[in-house]
Structures are given as C-alpha cells and as structure tokens.
Design an enzyme around this catalytic site. Structure first.
Site, mmCIF file in Angstrom:
data_model
loop_
_atom_site.group_PDB
_atom_site.id
_atom_site.type_symbol
_atom_site.label_atom_id
_atom_site.label_comp_id
_atom_site.label_asym_id
_atom_site.label_seq_id
_atom_site.Cartn_x
_atom_site.Cartn_y
_atom_site.Cartn_z
ATOM 1 N N ASP A 32 15.773 9.340 -3.726
ATOM 2 C CA ASP A 32 16.986 8.497 -3.803
ATOM 3 C C ASP A 32 17.921 9.155 -2.853
ATOM 4 O OD1 ASP A 32 19.070 6.491 -4.295
ATOM 5 O OD2 ASP A 32 19.484 7.349 -6.299
ATOM 6 N N SER A 33 18.994 8.673 -2.668
ATOM 7 C CA SER A 33 20.007 9.310 -1.802
ATOM 8 C C SER A 33 20.684 10.431 -2.701
ATOM 9 C CB SER A 33 21.221 8.296 -1.442
ATOM 10 O OG SER A 33 21.745 7.760 -2.431
ATOM 11 N N CYS A 43 15.985 3.331 -5.129
ATOM 12 C CA CYS A 43 17.160 3.147 -4.435
ATOM 13 C C CYS A 43 17.343 1.768 -4.109
ATOM 14 C CB CYS A 43 17.552 4.138 -3.350
ATOM 15 S SG CYS A 43 18.982 3.768 -2.555
ATOM 16 N N GLU A 60 27.880 10.180 -9.146
ATOM 17 C CA GLU A 60 27.224 11.540 -8.594
ATOM 18 C C GLU A 60 28.443 12.786 -8.944
ATOM 19 O OE1 GLU A 60 24.845 12.473 -6.177
ATOM 20 O OE2 GLU A 60 23.990 10.630 -6.605
ATOM 21 N N CYS A 105 21.878 -1.067 -8.701
ATOM 22 C CA CYS A 105 22.001 0.111 -8.269
ATOM 23 C C CYS A 105 21.377 1.115 -9.258
ATOM 24 C CB CYS A 105 23.231 0.516 -7.742
ATOM 25 S SG CYS A 105 23.325 2.203 -7.156
ATOM 26 N N HIS A 163 21.886 4.110 -9.832
ATOM 27 C CA HIS A 163 22.920 4.837 -10.403
ATOM 28 C C HIS A 163 23.727 4.154 -11.593
ATOM 29 C CE1 HIS A 163 22.749 7.233 -6.866
ATOM 30 N NE2 HIS A 163 23.684 8.170 -7.154
#
Length: 263
Positions: free
Chosen positions: A11-12, A74, A152, A184, A186
């Site tokens: 993932d990013s 992602c 994050e 997402c 996240h």
C-alpha cells in the site's frame, strides 16, 4: 513457485496493514511481506501512470523476494492500474475495491454512501464498478481528502479527527444513506468511530476479509497454500524513513520492529 513462499502485500502507507491483519487471521500458516511506499504517499494525488510505475517497481521487488502472490491493498492503486499490472505479472494479483455490491444488497433505503479518497472516486474503474452493481440503488459519493493524513499520523480518536469524520458522514446520512462503504483500506482503522457517528441503523461495509478470502481461493486454485506446519515469518519494508514506520508498526503490528527494512 513453492507453497512455502511468502505473500506480498503493499500500500502507499499503513492502510494495507488492515488487509494484512485479515490475511494473517484467515491464513495463519502463511508468511507475509508488507511493503509501505511511504516515500511516494499518498497515491490519491498522483496520476494513473505514476501509480502504475510505482506498482511495477514494487511488484518487481516483491518478485525478487520470491513471493507467490501479491495483494494490492490500496483502493486507489487497484482502481488506477491493477489491470495493467495483472497483464504482465506471472503470479496471482489480488486487488481491493469498494464494496458496492454487498452495500447495495444490505441497504434497505436504497441509498448507499461511499467514503473514499477523491482519486478513487474519479477513476473509470470505480465508475464501472458502481454502474455494474448499483441496480436501483442511489450511490452517493463522499470524497475524504484529509482523512488518510490523520490515520497515517495514528490520529484515530482526537476531537479533530472525529469532527472530520462527522463532516464526511453527515451529508450522506442527510441524503438517506443507511449503508456506508469504507472505500479506502486506511479507513478500517477508524471504522468504530464511523459506526458510532453514523448510528446503529447504518451498516458499515468493510472489504479486508473479502480480500483475504479471495487470496485464499486463488492460492487454493494454484496449489500454493502453505502447509499447516509451515515456518511463518513477517517482514516489513518502507520506501520512506524507517523511524515513523516503526512507530506505526509498534501500535498496529506489535513485534514487527525486529524485521523492518528499507526498500
């Protein structure tokens, strides 16, 4: 390819760890290699070609490490370029996309809200997904441009994050949405807060376990499932600075910091 080889997940940033957790829970005998492309995060403000180039480089690194399958954990990367990656990669590639289909099935009001990054919602792949599964339902889109930054930073429960979530959720509820899709990976880390703000009458659709089950199915079909007594290792890589990544892992994957490396 040997069935004892690891599964690559990328993932990013840290969002894909929610998918990795689901894979670990469903497939405890599998070794995992997780790669966070933090030096190039977020993907949400990048072009499809840029994201594809990152996906190419990451998949090549994971192939060099000997993985037997790759999970693109992602939504933005999946909707932007996974078809191009699959066309050139010799091992199973599993992506993650917003759970429009289960959301439509779960909705009683016929209004489904999608919480996602602006980039995911702008892709033709997402438009096609919504068109395929919407049926008679109304699909309401809610871009969440600031949320990934908070996650994050491990800022899950602050008043600022709660207010931000409320600003994204309330417009969907006002339009009659009784089902919200976490578009997402996240967002899985603030799913409890989303559910609390939305209220008990709203269904929250997450997809990380569905991705793990799809991975399990693909490995089974290919005869690549690890045996029950396989020696399991978890390895972690970051393309960015290791100190903040280790701090994130300390909270989200305890014990991981003994095996963290620079990409």
């Amino acid at each position: 390819m040997h069935n004892s080889a690891a599964i690559g997940i990328f993932d990013s940033g840290i969002g894909g760890l929610s998918v990795a957790r689901a894979v670990r829970a469903l497939l405890p005998q599998e070794s995992l290699i997780y790669l966070a492309d933090t030096a190039h995060a977020p993907y949400g403000d990048k072009t499809d070609d840029y994201i594809y180039q990152r996906m190419q480089l990451i998949s090549q690194r994971l192939l060099h490490l000997g993985v037997k399958a790759i999970v693109v954990a992602c939504n933005t990367a999946t909707t932007a370029a996974i078809a191009r990656l699959r066309a050139e990669c010799p091992i199973p590639i599993i992506g993650v996309e917003p759970g429009v289909k289960p959301a439509v099935a779960a909705s009683k009001s016929g209004v489904v809200g999608i919480l996602a990054t602006p980039r995911t919602l702008q892709t033709p792949a997402f438009a096609n997904l919504a068109q395929r599964f919407a049926g008679e339902a109304i699909i309401e889109l809610q871009p969440c441009p600031l949320l990934v930054k908070h996650i994050e930073a491990l800022d899950f429960h602050s008043a600022q994050t709660q207010a931000l979530l409320k600003s994204y959720i309330d417009p969907l509820l006002a339009k009659g949405a009784d089902t919200l899709v976490l578009g997402c990976t996240h967002y899985n880390f603030v799913a409890d807060s989303i559910a609390a703000i939305a209220g008990p009458g709203v269904t929250i659709i997450r997809t990380e376990m569905a991705v793990a089950k799809q991975l399990q199915q693909r490995l089974t079909q290919a005869g690549l499932l690890a045996v029950p007594d396989n020696t399991v290792t978890d390895s972690f890589f970051s393309s960015g600075p290791l100190a903040p990544f280790c701090q994130q892992l300390q909270q989200l994957w305890p014990g991981a910091n003994n095996n963290v490396q620079q990409l």
